[in-house]
Design a protein around this motif. Structure first.
Motif, PDB file in Angstrom:
ATOM      1  N   ALA A   1       0.821  -1.223   0.000  1.00 43.74           N
ATOM      2  CA  ALA A   1       0.000   0.000   0.000  1.00 43.74           C
ATOM      3  C   ALA A   1       0.844   1.258   0.000  1.00 43.74           C
ATOM      4  O   ALA A   1       0.344   2.355  -0.307  1.00 43.74           O
ATOM      5  N   GLY A   2       2.089   1.149   0.340  1.00 46.74           N
ATOM      6  CA  GLY A   2       2.942   2.325   0.392  1.00 46.74           C
ATOM      7  C   GLY A   2       2.679   3.199   1.604  1.00 46.74           C
ATOM      8  O   GLY A   2       3.203   4.317   1.702  1.00 46.74           O
ATOM      9  N   ARG A   3       1.924   2.685   2.499  1.00 41.33           N
ATOM     10  CA  ARG A   3       1.622   3.411   3.743  1.00 41.33           C
ATOM     11  C   ARG A   3       1.188   2.387   4.799  1.00 41.33           C
ATOM     12  O   ARG A   3       0.971   1.206   4.480  1.00 41.33           O
ATOM     13  N   VAL A   4       1.046   2.862   6.023  1.00 43.86           N
ATOM     14  CA  VAL A   4       0.661   1.952   7.108  1.00 43.86           C
ATOM     15  C   VAL A   4      -0.846   1.724   7.058  1.00 43.86           C
ATOM     16  O   VAL A   4      -1.635   2.649   7.253  1.00 43.86           O
ATOM     17  N   VAL A   5      -1.213   0.493   6.709  1.00 45.78           N
ATOM     18  CA  VAL A   5      -2.637   0.146   6.682  1.00 45.78           C
ATOM     19  C   VAL A   5      -2.969  -0.921   7.718  1.00 45.78           C
ATOM     20  O   VAL A   5      -4.122  -1.187   8.003  1.00 45.78           O
ATOM     21  N   SER A   6      -1.954  -1.566   8.277  1.00 45.44           N
ATOM     22  CA  SER A   6      -2.169  -2.609   9.270  1.00 45.44           C
ATOM     23  C   SER A   6      -0.992  -2.642  10.214  1.00 45.44           C
ATOM     24  O   SER A   6       0.170  -2.472   9.791  1.00 45.44           O
ATOM     25  N   GLY A   7      -1.272  -2.860  11.497  1.00 42.99           N
ATOM     26  CA  GLY A   7      -0.190  -2.877  12.477  1.00 42.99           C
ATOM     27  C   GLY A   7       0.217  -4.254  12.905  1.00 42.99           C
ATOM     28  O   GLY A   7       1.316  -4.457  13.414  1.00 42.99           O
ATOM     29  N   GLY A   8      -0.685  -5.232  12.701  1.00 43.29           N
ATOM     30  CA  GLY A   8      -0.375  -6.595  13.101  1.00 43.29           C
ATOM     31  C   GLY A   8      -0.297  -6.783  14.598  1.00 43.29           C
ATOM     32  O   GLY A   8       0.269  -7.759  15.088  1.00 43.29           O
ATOM     33  N   SER A   9      -0.861  -5.860  15.344  1.00 41.06           N
ATOM     34  CA  SER A   9      -0.776  -5.934  16.805  1.00 41.06           C
ATOM     35  C   SER A   9      -1.765  -6.948  17.354  1.00 41.06           C
ATOM     36  O   SER A   9      -2.904  -7.059  16.886  1.00 41.06           O
ATOM     37  N   THR A  10      -1.321  -7.670  18.336  1.00 40.76           N
ATOM     38  CA  THR A  10      -2.224  -8.553  19.079  1.00 40.76           C
ATOM     39  C   THR A  10      -2.995  -7.722  20.102  1.00 40.76           C
ATOM     40  O   THR A  10      -2.685  -6.546  20.337  1.00 40.76           O
ATOM     41  N   VAL A  11      -3.989  -8.353  20.717  1.00 38.64           N
ATOM     42  CA  VAL A  11      -4.729  -7.674  21.773  1.00 38.64           C
ATOM     43  C   VAL A  11      -3.780  -7.283  22.904  1.00 38.64           C
ATOM     44  O   VAL A  11      -3.881  -6.205  23.485  1.00 38.64           O
ATOM     45  N   THR A  12      -2.816  -8.157  23.197  1.00 35.82           N
ATOM     46  CA  THR A  12      -1.861  -7.860  24.270  1.00 35.82           C
ATOM     47  C   THR A  12      -1.018  -6.644  23.913  1.00 35.82           C
ATOM     48  O   THR A  12      -0.760  -5.775  24.771  1.00 35.82           O
ATOM     49  N   MET A  13      -0.587  -6.554  22.639  1.00 35.41           N
ATOM     50  CA  MET A  13       0.189  -5.395  22.218  1.00 35.41           C
ATOM     51  C   MET A  13      -0.663  -4.126  22.264  1.00 35.41           C
ATOM     52  O   MET A  13      -0.166  -3.037  22.581  1.00 35.41           O
ATOM     53  N   GLN A  14      -1.946  -4.253  21.977  1.00 34.85           N
ATOM     54  CA  GLN A  14      -2.825  -3.089  22.044  1.00 34.85           C
ATOM     55  C   GLN A  14      -3.000  -2.622  23.490  1.00 34.85           C
ATOM     56  O   GLN A  14      -3.085  -1.422  23.763  1.00 34.85           O
ATOM     57  N   VAL A  15      -3.049  -3.576  24.401  1.00 37.82           N
ATOM     58  CA  VAL A  15      -3.094  -3.202  25.820  1.00 37.82           C
ATOM     59  C   VAL A  15      -1.834  -2.427  26.196  1.00 37.82           C
ATOM     60  O   VAL A  15      -1.884  -1.413  26.910  1.00 37.82           O
ATOM     61  N   ALA A  16      -0.678  -2.894  25.695  1.00 34.19           N
ATOM     62  CA  ALA A  16       0.574  -2.185  25.967  1.00 34.19           C
ATOM     63  C   ALA A  16       0.538  -0.777  25.380  1.00 34.19           C
ATOM     64  O   ALA A  16       1.009   0.182  26.015  1.00 34.19           O
ATOM     65  N   ARG A  17      -0.017  -0.637  24.160  1.00 32.12           N
ATOM     66  CA  ARG A  17      -0.104   0.692  23.555  1.00 32.12           C
ATOM     67  C   ARG A  17      -1.021   1.605  24.360  1.00 32.12           C
ATOM     68  O   ARG A  17      -0.743   2.795  24.537  1.00 32.12           O
ATOM     69  N   MET A  18      -2.140   1.062  24.859  1.00 31.59           N
ATOM     70  CA  MET A  18      -3.038   1.864  25.692  1.00 31.59           C
ATOM     71  C   MET A  18      -2.328   2.344  26.953  1.00 31.59           C
ATOM     72  O   MET A  18      -2.509   3.479  27.397  1.00 31.59           O
ATOM     73  N   ALA A  19      -1.507   1.448  27.538  1.00 30.57           N
ATOM     74  CA  ALA A  19      -0.794   1.820  28.766  1.00 30.57           C
ATOM     75  C   ALA A  19       0.244   2.897  28.498  1.00 30.57           C
ATOM     76  O   ALA A  19       0.567   3.694  29.378  1.00 30.57           O
ATOM     77  N   ARG A  20       0.789   2.930  27.263  1.00 32.53           N
ATOM     78  CA  ARG A  20       1.793   3.926  26.882  1.00 32.53           C
ATOM     79  C   ARG A  20       1.142   5.091  26.154  1.00 32.53           C
ATOM     80  O   ARG A  20       1.697   5.627  25.191  1.00 32.53           O
ATOM     81  N   GLN A  21      -0.015   5.467  26.611  1.00 29.33           N
ATOM     82  CA  GLN A  21      -0.817   6.467  25.908  1.00 29.33           C
ATOM     83  C   GLN A  21       0.008   7.738  25.652  1.00 29.33           C
ATOM     84  O   GLN A  21       0.792   8.169  26.473  1.00 29.33           O
ATOM     85  N   GLY A  22      -0.221   8.295  24.428  1.00 26.63           N
ATOM     86  CA  GLY A  22       0.458   9.519  24.062  1.00 26.63           C
ATOM     87  C   GLY A  22       1.779   9.317  23.352  1.00 26.63           C
ATOM     88  O   GLY A  22       2.385  10.275  22.861  1.00 26.63           O
ATOM     89  N   LYS A  23       2.269   8.060  23.282  1.00 28.36           N
ATOM     90  CA  LYS A  23       3.543   7.802  22.615  1.00 28.36           C
ATOM     91  C   LYS A  23       3.341   7.770  21.093  1.00 28.36           C
ATOM     92  O   LYS A  23       2.297   7.323  20.609  1.00 28.36           O
ATOM     93  N   PRO A  24       4.323   8.216  20.315  1.00 25.18           N
ATOM     94  CA  PRO A  24       4.183   8.199  18.855  1.00 25.18           C
ATOM     95  C   PRO A  24       4.123   6.775  18.317  1.00 25.18           C
ATOM     96  O   PRO A  24       4.729   5.856  18.889  1.00 25.18           O
TER      97      PRO A  24
END
Length: 793
Positions: free
Chosen positions: A113-136
């Motif tokens: 796609a030439g751009r980010v269309v999917s992150g491949g994150s698991t639910v566990t990784m999404q929980v980690a992203r929520m905990a690191r709220q505000g990070k790029p």
């Protein structure tokens, strides 16, 4: 030689280090993973929730950061879990927090796609992203999330990770977490969501900006329907369920959260902010009490009475079933609806009288039918008056309690003692007595102290519990029978061990209950005697000075209902009385509760005792008519002071003495005789009362047949001036056993006038000391010395 040995040793250690290097590297990485994730994982503030013991939401307060973020639930509902994992992470239960296959597929898609269309994150990784709220969201953040995900998988179970996701996922706007989203968008708890609703909320965290009631409906519906098709394909749902779920509309509005117990939630939030607080409240009863309060205050509003509060609790457990601290409506700002009246100290009025009655009965100082003087009385600078501004002369103690007469209550407190009663109330659970007993004085029984509806509910429930426990525990009592009510789920009464020497015995409580069950009910309850057998309500009302507070507290064997009416800011209103404004609401609430059996008499604690029927005292030799009542064995009311032998002539018409009539021809009868002032008021309501016959002329006179009614104390009086500035007058009144007798009035030996039947005289004495002399036509003379301190300007 030494150099060669050192070289060989170094080479050996190097091989050893190289052999253990992978293990050490893995250890360092694992150590980094374990130490890098903060504890606790989420430190964001949460909303404060108030629930019933069964988990029904009663109300919530937004988190300090302005987000609707509920505390983490115990579990994730089945439908949401299935929909979420199908949409976000089908292999959730099989990977260690990272899914390499998903990451590889996401990389390929992004390159194509030439751009980010999917992150491949698991639910566990999404929980980690929520905990690191505000990070790029970049490669470094992705690697950190992977490390955190491995950490979470080692520290938490899969169910716990799902719970963290459901509690912290964004659902659009200021809605965070599944539970908040379910209530805000569907007005129901998450476990009651349909498949269509669960699927919509499962796709929403992926694009939370899509939720905006009335907009973006098509995009949101398409995402939801694609998920439903996948659930159909893997046979999680059947075709009919899928079709029905697709037909469901998306949310069209944002709902307000329940607010069934506003004031209890405000109180709880000050103590446990950001917590999920379980209460003992009953959802249905709480709603019914709220509605009853609204209806009742709409009626009272015509008299500018705008506030009310009500509380229902179980007698045996002390658990609060309904808590409405004020009118559950805030449509009228400035009416004080935000004030929690249940916790607010207010003047007690007459609501404490049953506790004085019970205490005196328990100590053997009072019998139910014992006559208490009810006449105009001045206690130092305190002159109590009955609510009706009338007097009975003398009234049985139980009737004085049932009718809430003020003067008898003050006389009873004077006999019992202010200090003992003050300490009794403290032990009984009254927490607002923050000044010494001398500060309150005799006014303590008439509203001189403040109390709260919370304390009263606990005190009356405890009173009932004493009688119930005695019946159900074979005469044993808890060491601490008076306990505050319980509103938090899981708490229990801490009464201590049982004792056979209680603070207050069930016999005295039962006699108090019998008196309270005879209270005349409001007009709305006309004919209550016909169904008294189904309710058996003992109740008491109270009205504070200035008509500012109306109280009503009633109880059965099972429940206590406490009600207050008035204005939160203290404005008094004519007609604002406990009987007229609070009691009707109390009986309405009792109508919502199951019928209860009557209290059983504690036969082991009460003994049959003969009393003088007319006076209620222990009989003297001159009491001909006796009545047997069950009372505590320690009864010590004294011998009847009102019966005396009377000697009459042979026709039984006139009184005589041995100085004027032959003893052999005398007729002796026992006569019920009240003092003149008591008799003056008593005979107006008791036509059967027979005054003493007059003395036969020439036989003289016994005790003085007249007594001053107004003013009772003749030490110092004040006489106000008239509006035109002229000196005012003072009203003097005398009670005579024979009203038809003429009384001649003198002030300082100067004739002031003559009265017959109604012995009242308006006098205008000047400042200084004076002597009032009243002489009847038989020569009986009454003298009182008094001082007019000044005439008020």
């Amino acid at each position: 030689m030494q150099h060669k040995y050192q070289k060989w040793l170094f080479a050996g250690r190097k091989k050893e280090l190289l052999r253990w290097f992978p293990v050490l590297a893995v250890g360092v990485v694992l150590g980094f993973i374990l130490m890098a994730v903060p504890r606790p994982l989420f430190d964001t503030p949460c909303s404060t929730l108030l629930e019933t013991g069964e988990g029904h939401l009663l109300g919530a307060r937004i988190a300090p950061d302005g987000q609707w973020r509920f505390p983490a639930p115990d579990s994730v509902p089945y439908r949401f879990e299935k929909a979420l994992l199908q949409f976000e992470d089908r292999h959730f239960y099989r990977h260690p927090g990272i899914n390499p296959v998903s990451l590889a597929k996401a990389l390929v898609r992004n390159i194509r796609a030439g751009r980010v269309v999917s992150g491949g994150s698991t639910v566990t990784m999404q929980v980690a992203r929520m905990a690191r709220q505000g990070k790029p969201r970049n490669l470094a953040s992705k690697l950190t999330e992977m490390a955190w995900a491995l950490n979470l998988e080692m520290r938490f179970s899969k169910k716990e990770i799902l719970t963290m996701y459901a509690a912290n996922a964004p659902f659009g706007g200021n809605v965070v977490g599944l539970e908040a989203a379910a209530w805000r968008y569907y007005h129901r708890p998450p476990h009651m969501l349909s498949w269509g609703e669960a699927a919509l909320l499962a796709v929403l965290p992926n694009s939370p900006s899509l939720i905006f009631p009335g907009k973006n409906d098509t995009l949101l519906i398409n995402k939801r329907n694609r998920l439903l098709d996948k659930l159909l394909e893997n046979k999680t749902i059947d075709a009919l369920t899928c079709e029905l779920a697709k037909s469901e509309p998306v949310p069209q509005q944002v709902y307000r959260l329940p607010d069934e117990a506003y004031h209890l939630l405000e109180f709880a939030a000050r103590r446990q902010q950001g917590k999920r607080i379980r209460t003992t409240l009953n959802t249905w009863l709480q709603q019914q009490v709220n509605e009853a309060l609204l209806r009742h205050t709409r009626q009272l509003a015509g008299n500018n009475i705008h506030n009310a509060a009500a509380m229902v609790a179980e007698v045996r457990t002390g658990k609060v079933l309904a808590y409405t601290g004020n009118v559950p409506s805030f449509e009228s700002p400035g009416r004080g609806h935000h004030v929690d009246i249940i916790r607010s100290p207010r003047s007690s009025g007459s609501i404490l009288k049953p506790f004085l009655y019970a205490a005196m009965t328990d100590r053997g100082m009072l019998a139910p039918n014992q006559l208490i003087a009810d006449i105009p009385t001045r206690f130092g600078g305190f002159s109590p008056m009955n609510f009706s501004r009338d007097y009975d002369g003398a009234v049985p103690a139980s009737e004085a309690l049932a009718r809430s007469l003020n003067v008898p209550a003050v006389k009873m407190l004077q006999q019992f003692g202010v200090d003992p009663f003050f300490h009794f109330l403290g032990k009984a659970g009254m927490t607002t007595l923050n000044r010494p007993a001398s500060h309150y004085g005799l006014s303590l029984i008439l509203g001189g102290a403040e109390t709260t509806l919370w304390d009263l509910g606990g005190m009356y429930a405890s009173l009932a519990r004493i009688a119930v426990s005695n019946e159900e525990k074979d005469g044993f009592y808890p060491v601490n029978p008076f306990q505050p009510l319980i509103w938090e789920y899981g708490e229990i009464l801490r009464e201590g061990e049982e004792t056979s020497q209680p603070f207050l015995k069930a016999g005295a409580v039962w006699l108090t209950i019998k008196a309270l069950q005879q209270v005349t009910r409001p007009d709305e309850e006309t004919g209550w005697e016909n169904f008294a057998g189904t309710r058996h309500i003992a109740w008491k009302t109270g009205t504070s000075f200035g008509f500012r507070d109306g109280w009503a507290v009633g109880f059965t064997k099972d429940h206590v209902v406490a009600v207050w009416t008035g204005n939160a800011y203290g404005e008094g209103r004519p007609g604002l009385t406990g009987t007229a404004t609070a009691a009707p609401l109390m009986f309405t609430i009792f109508g919502m509760l199951p019928a209860s059996g009557d209290f059983s008499m504690p036969a082991d604690e009460l003994v049959p005792v003969a009393f003088c029927r007319q006076s209620g005292f222990l009989p003297s030799p001159f009491c001909d008519d006796k009545d047997t009542l069950y009372v505590p064995a320690n009864i010590q009311t004294g011998i009847c002071p009102y019966h005396q032998p009377v000697h009459l002539d042979s026709q039984g018409r006139l009184r005589v003495t041995s100085n004027c009539w032959p003893v052999a021809q005398m007729i002796t009868r026992n006569w019920f005789v009240l003092p003149p002032v008591q008799e003056y008021f008593y005979r107006r309501k008791h036509p059967e009362y027979r005054s003493l016959p007059a003395f036969m002329p020439g036989c003289g006179e016994g005790s003085l047949p007249m007594e001053l009614i107004y003013p009772r104390e003749m030490n110092r009086i004040f006489i106000p001036r008239q509006l035109d500035g002229s000196p005012g007058e003072a009203l003097f009144e005398i009670a005579h056993r024979n009203p038809e007798t003429e009384i001649h009035w003198f002030v300082d030996e100067e004739f002031a006038g003559t009265t017959t039947r109604y012995h009242q005289m308006n006098l205008r004495p000047g400042p200084g000391w004076h002597v009032l002399t009243a002489t009847d036509q038989h020569g009986n003379q009454l003298k009182k010395r008094f001082q007019v301190v000044q005439t008020e300007d």
